[in-house]
Write a protein that holds these residues in place. Sequence first.
Motif, mmCIF file in Angstrom:
data_model
loop_
_atom_site.group_PDB
_atom_site.id
_atom_site.type_symbol
_atom_site.label_atom_id
_atom_site.label_comp_id
_atom_site.label_asym_id
_atom_site.label_seq_id
_atom_site.Cartn_x
_atom_site.Cartn_y
_atom_site.Cartn_z
ATOM 1 N N LEU A 135 30.215 -71.143 -7.126
ATOM 2 C CA LEU A 135 31.466 -70.999 -7.873
ATOM 3 C C LEU A 135 31.294 -71.516 -9.296
ATOM 4 C CD1 LEU A 135 33.808 -72.445 -5.114
ATOM 5 C CD2 LEU A 135 33.624 -70.030 -5.738
ATOM 6 N N PRO A 136 31.839 -70.810 -10.294
ATOM 7 C CA PRO A 136 31.773 -71.300 -11.677
ATOM 8 C C PRO A 136 32.800 -72.403 -11.910
ATOM 9 C CG PRO A 136 32.985 -69.230 -11.596
ATOM 10 C CD PRO A 136 32.511 -69.499 -10.194
ATOM 11 N N VAL A 137 32.322 -73.592 -12.232
ATOM 12 C CA VAL A 137 33.196 -74.766 -12.343
ATOM 13 C C VAL A 137 32.828 -75.541 -13.604
ATOM 14 C CG1 VAL A 137 33.994 -76.849 -11.170
ATOM 15 C CG2 VAL A 137 33.269 -74.886 -9.825
ATOM 16 N N LEU A 138 33.830 -76.147 -14.217
ATOM 17 C CA LEU A 138 33.596 -77.040 -15.342
ATOM 18 C C LEU A 138 32.792 -78.239 -14.857
ATOM 19 C CD1 LEU A 138 34.559 -77.219 -18.373
ATOM 20 C CD2 LEU A 138 36.308 -78.809 -17.550
ATOM 21 N N ARG A 139 31.919 -78.746 -15.721
ATOM 22 C CA ARG A 139 31.088 -79.888 -15.322
ATOM 23 C C ARG A 139 31.971 -81.061 -14.894
ATOM 24 N NH1 ARG A 139 25.754 -79.866 -15.804
ATOM 25 N NH2 ARG A 139 24.761 -78.190 -17.002
ATOM 26 N N PRO A 140 31.532 -81.797 -13.853
ATOM 27 C CA PRO A 140 32.370 -82.867 -13.300
ATOM 28 C C PRO A 140 32.829 -83.905 -14.316
ATOM 29 C CG PRO A 140 30.568 -82.370 -11.799
ATOM 30 C CD PRO A 140 30.323 -81.568 -13.045
ATOM 31 N N LEU A 141 31.990 -84.280 -15.281
ATOM 32 C CA LEU A 141 32.404 -85.285 -16.261
ATOM 33 C C LEU A 141 33.599 -84.803 -17.075
ATOM 34 C CD1 LEU A 141 28.930 -86.546 -17.534
ATOM 35 C CD2 LEU A 141 30.623 -87.885 -16.265
ATOM 36 N N GLN A 142 33.598 -83.538 -17.457
ATOM 37 C CA GLN A 142 34.736 -82.990 -18.189
ATOM 38 C C GLN A 142 35.969 -82.905 -17.305
ATOM 39 O OE1 GLN A 142 32.792 -79.381 -20.140
ATOM 40 N NE2 GLN A 142 34.140 -80.068 -21.779
ATOM 41 N N VAL A 143 35.775 -82.536 -16.043
ATOM 42 C CA VAL A 143 36.906 -82.461 -15.124
ATOM 43 C C VAL A 143 37.558 -83.829 -14.972
ATOM 44 C CG1 VAL A 143 37.617 -81.974 -12.747
ATOM 45 C CG2 VAL A 143 35.910 -80.516 -13.859
ATOM 46 N N PHE A 144 36.732 -84.849 -14.820
ATOM 47 C CA PHE A 144 37.274 -86.205 -14.664
ATOM 48 C C PHE A 144 38.116 -86.598 -15.867
ATOM 49 C CE2 PHE A 144 37.173 -90.794 -15.138
ATOM 50 C CZ PHE A 144 37.551 -91.220 -13.872
ATOM 51 N N SER A 145 37.625 -86.351 -17.072
ATOM 52 C CA SER A 145 38.392 -86.739 -18.263
ATOM 53 C C SER A 145 39.665 -85.911 -18.393
ATOM 54 C CB SER A 145 37.524 -86.611 -19.519
ATOM 55 O OG SER A 145 37.034 -85.298 -19.685
ATOM 56 N N GLN A 146 39.659 -84.655 -17.924
ATOM 57 C CA GLN A 146 40.873 -83.845 -17.944
ATOM 58 C C GLN A 146 41.967 -84.432 -17.070
ATOM 59 O OE1 GLN A 146 39.521 -79.928 -16.659
ATOM 60 N NE2 GLN A 146 39.854 -79.119 -18.720
ATOM 61 N N LEU A 147 41.585 -85.034 -15.950
ATOM 62 C CA LEU A 147 42.559 -85.522 -14.977
ATOM 63 C C LEU A 147 43.358 -86.719 -15.483
ATOM 64 C CD1 LEU A 147 40.456 -85.225 -11.697
ATOM 65 C CD2 LEU A 147 42.251 -83.684 -12.507
ATOM 66 N N ALA A 148 42.923 -87.330 -16.583
ATOM 67 C CA ALA A 148 43.660 -88.476 -17.120
ATOM 68 C C ALA A 148 45.073 -88.104 -17.535
ATOM 69 C CB ALA A 148 42.903 -89.073 -18.304
ATOM 70 N N SER A 149 45.296 -86.820 -17.850
ATOM 71 C CA SER A 149 46.628 -86.398 -18.283
ATOM 72 C C SER A 149 47.614 -86.276 -17.121
ATOM 73 C CB SER A 149 46.542 -85.060 -19.029
ATOM 74 O OG SER A 149 46.078 -84.037 -18.163
ATOM 75 N N VAL A 150 47.104 -86.238 -15.879
ATOM 76 C CA VAL A 150 47.987 -86.041 -14.728
ATOM 77 C C VAL A 150 47.836 -87.138 -13.675
ATOM 78 C CG1 VAL A 150 48.162 -83.548 -14.999
ATOM 79 C CG2 VAL A 150 46.296 -84.495 -13.634
ATOM 80 N N CYS A 151 46.941 -88.102 -13.901
ATOM 81 C CA CYS A 151 46.679 -89.138 -12.905
ATOM 82 C C CYS A 151 46.890 -90.532 -13.488
ATOM 83 C CB CYS A 151 45.241 -89.045 -12.374
ATOM 84 S SG CYS A 151 44.913 -87.610 -11.339
ATOM 85 N N SER A 152 47.282 -91.466 -12.644
ATOM 86 C CA SER A 152 47.386 -92.866 -13.038
ATOM 87 C C SER A 152 45.999 -93.489 -13.082
ATOM 88 C CB SER A 152 48.254 -93.627 -12.031
ATOM 89 O OG SER A 152 47.604 -93.667 -10.767
ATOM 90 N N VAL A 153 45.924 -94.704 -13.623
ATOM 91 C CA VAL A 153 44.652 -95.416 -13.633
ATOM 92 C C VAL A 153 44.133 -95.596 -12.208
ATOM 93 C CG1 VAL A 153 43.557 -97.655 -14.086
ATOM 94 C CG2 VAL A 153 45.022 -96.610 -15.818
ATOM 95 N N GLU A 154 45.019 -95.996 -11.296
ATOM 96 C CA GLU A 154 44.606 -96.216 -9.914
ATOM 97 C C GLU A 154 44.031 -94.943 -9.295
ATOM 98 O OE1 GLU A 154 47.294 -99.280 -11.233
ATOM 99 O OE2 GLU A 154 47.507 -97.091 -11.219
ATOM 100 N N SER A 155 44.675 -93.804 -9.559
ATOM 101 C CA SER A 155 44.178 -92.544 -9.011
ATOM 102 C C SER A 155 42.840 -92.161 -9.634
ATOM 103 C CB SER A 155 45.200 -91.431 -9.253
ATOM 104 O OG SER A 155 46.381 -91.665 -8.513
ATOM 105 N N LEU A 156 42.680 -92.419 -10.921
ATOM 106 C CA LEU A 156 41.400 -92.128 -11.576
ATOM 107 C C LEU A 156 40.280 -92.976 -10.990
ATOM 108 C CD1 LEU A 156 42.494 -91.813 -15.318
ATOM 109 C CD2 LEU A 156 41.631 -89.969 -13.863
ATOM 110 N N VAL A 157 40.589 -94.236 -10.676
ATOM 111 C CA VAL A 157 39.573 -95.098 -10.069
ATOM 112 C C VAL A 157 39.164 -94.547 -8.707
ATOM 113 C CG1 VAL A 157 39.071 -97.405 -9.187
ATOM 114 C CG2 VAL A 157 40.363 -97.138 -11.301
#
Length: 307
Positions: A135-157
């Motif tokens: 499957l064509p997917v954005l690299r995981p590091l970019q995906v993680f940084s994108q999630l900061a807009s929709v996730c709390s610090v606890e969820s990001l951890v």
Amino acid sequence: MKHPLNYADYPAILSVSEARSRGASDYDIRSGRNFPSAAWGIRFDDSTPTQFPVPTWADDVWLGEAKLLRALAHRHPGVVACRETAARLFGWPLPPSSRSDNLHVAVSDTNKRIRRKGVTLHRMRVLRTVTWLGLPVLRPLQVFSQLASVCSVESLVKIGDAAIGDWKSPPQFSLENLTAHISGTRRLRARPKLQVAVGLIREDVDSPMETDLRLWAIAQNLPEPVVHPAVYCPTINQTLHPDLGYPKEKLALEYEGDHHRTSEYQWAADIDRVNALKIAGWTVIRVTKSTNRRQLERDIRQYLGLQ
């Protein structure tokens, strides 16, 4: 990929002209009969499926998103999964508040348009991609940084612990690479939140419950417990690694999910494990989702001499 995989039948993806060449009538195209619509100009052909690898934990939602993503990528070359969709495909533990039914995809073409219900298009100047189970997917590091807009610090951890750990899927990146990505990326949204989260992510965490328990301890102003401290147990001549612990005080915290209770084998193994730790001089506090956290805090403080 060391994790076991299953294989699922995916329908062939065809353009409308290809469907017609296989015998589809105008009525078939309009009604979706025999050649159901995947996206505008794209049809599925269930009569000629192809097998693709899927994780053993994949559910119908995962399979549906993967199928639609393949169809969109066929119709729109260069499209990749991003944000929540990519996180779900990786097997990361998204919080309920950020779960979206939409398929999130990204392109680097600023003029690109995809008008389809249930699909959200994101245009990105820098688009680094990887193939994940075909499957064509954005690299995981970019995906993680994108999630900061929709996730709390606890969820990001929790997501970060999963991404660098060995949970549902193999590690997607290292803590070192994540730290370098956050510090070295220009124009990064929610950078302060990401930096706080990265400072709390730990290696070798086995489950979201362990992350929750560790973050709970920190929130109560308790000393941060060590993840999987090494404890040599002479009676079994093995080194055990409790979920969390305070090595100096020889206090272990073991989180036990429901499977620890329902599995006779797991229950017996847990008893042997706790006995070995106790004989090695450690005190073990067993924690479940129903544990009274106020009492748990009092017990830990009493044992650590923090009263």
